[in-house]
Design a protein around this motif. Structure first.
Motif, short mmCIF file in Angstrom:
data_model
loop_
_atom_site.label_atom_id
_atom_site.label_comp_id
_atom_site.label_asym_id
_atom_site.label_seq_id
_atom_site.Cartn_x
_atom_site.Cartn_y
_atom_site.Cartn_z
N LEU A 89 0.82 -1.21 0.00
CA LEU A 89 0.00 0.00 0.00
C LEU A 89 0.86 1.26 0.00
O LEU A 89 0.57 2.23 -0.71
CB LEU A 89 -0.91 -0.01 1.23
N SER A 90 1.93 1.25 0.79
CA SER A 90 2.82 2.41 0.83
C SER A 90 3.43 2.69 -0.54
O SER A 90 3.45 3.84 -1.00
CB SER A 90 3.92 2.17 1.87
N GLY A 118 4.45 -0.89 -5.65
CA GLY A 118 4.09 -1.64 -4.45
C GLY A 118 4.98 -2.85 -4.24
O GLY A 118 5.44 -3.12 -3.12
#
Length: 267
Positions: A89-90, A118
């Motif tokens: 997600l980051s 990702g």
């Protein structure tokens, strides 16, 4: 200016490290871990008060929010799936933020690139995390990374100064942590470092502003080491997510003493 940034970062890191350990010991008697998560707040403070950049500030705030969730893994373990999800997600959100900032249109290629971003962050998070196995191992990696970023990523004033902050932060950590098992950098700290690296790499690819080929230097040995250990464990039919002692620094520590396990990555 260079000495000012470095010295302030070192002193601030020593104070933060001492405070973190004291606070941790109030609620938990185990060896403190997860100190590395505070690095992103050092970067936020510098970016906001000293050298304002909306792009860097937004990315670091994003990393800070996710890393605080990730920090739970250092205090009370998260599942492997949830850790991978946060890493992925980051990386995706970093790409989305950069796309919005540089006004790139959303199409099939951008969705694919977001997915790759990702996956890149998952890979970097675990490569760095595998090197958080001994007290000075990940610290040595960060010093080398800072050195290369400062001297080889030319004409990048903000990145160069952030490299000084990372170096000072790490030297403060080393000063406080030279005695083994004093305080650990932690999974969340490794996640912060990997997310910052993902940001630099993706930004450089999108705008072709800087060459990140030099970042391969500090990442080469840990990347090779991780891939080797993963393949070895598959060959031995061992679970990949359990602790092991096959890494190069483990083997050096078994054979030698006096911190010589940091020698391979320095070389």
């Amino acid at each position: 200016m260079i000495l000012n940034i470095l010295s302030i970062s070192i002193i601030s890191s020593i104070i933060a490290c001492y405070s973190y350990k004291k606070i941790w010991n109030v609620v938990n008697k185990n060896t403190p871990t997860g100190y590395g998560v505070t690095l992103v707040f050092f970067l936020i403070i510098y970016t906001y008060f000293i050298n304002f950049s909306m792009l860097h500030l937004a990315i670091y705030l994003l990393i800070a929010v996710i890393s605080l969730i990730y920090w739970i893994d250092d205090y009370s373990y998260l599942s492997s799936f949830f850790r991978f999800l946060l890493q992925f997600l980051s990386g995706v959100l970093i790409y989305i933020f950069l796309s919005i900032y540089f006004e790139y249109e959303i199409n099939t290629y951008s969705i694919l690139f977001a997915f790759i971003s990702g996956i890149l962050n998952i890979f970097l998070s675990n490569v760095i995390n595998f090197y958080d196995g001994l007290d000075l191992n990940v610290a040595t990696f960060l010093i080398i990374l800072s050195f290369i970023s400062f001297f080889m990523l030319k004409n990048q004033d903000l990145i160069n100064k952030h490299a000084l902050i990372i170096a000072g932060f790490t030297l403060g950590f080393i000063f406080f942590n030279f005695t083994p098992n004093n305080i650990f950098f932690g999974d969340s700290g490794c996640f912060v470092v990997s997310s910052c690296l993902t940001f630099i790499i993706i930004k450089s690819i999108l705008i072709a502003e800087i060459s990140v080929i030099y970042l391969i230097i500090p990442l080469a040995l840990p990347s090779f080491d991780v891939v080797y250990v993963v393949l070895l464990r598959i060959y031995k039919k061992e679970p990949l997510l359990t602790r092991n002692y096959y890494h190069l620094y483990h083997q050096f520590r078994l054979r030698y003493k006096n911190k010589l396990y940091i020698l391979p990555q320095v070389l």
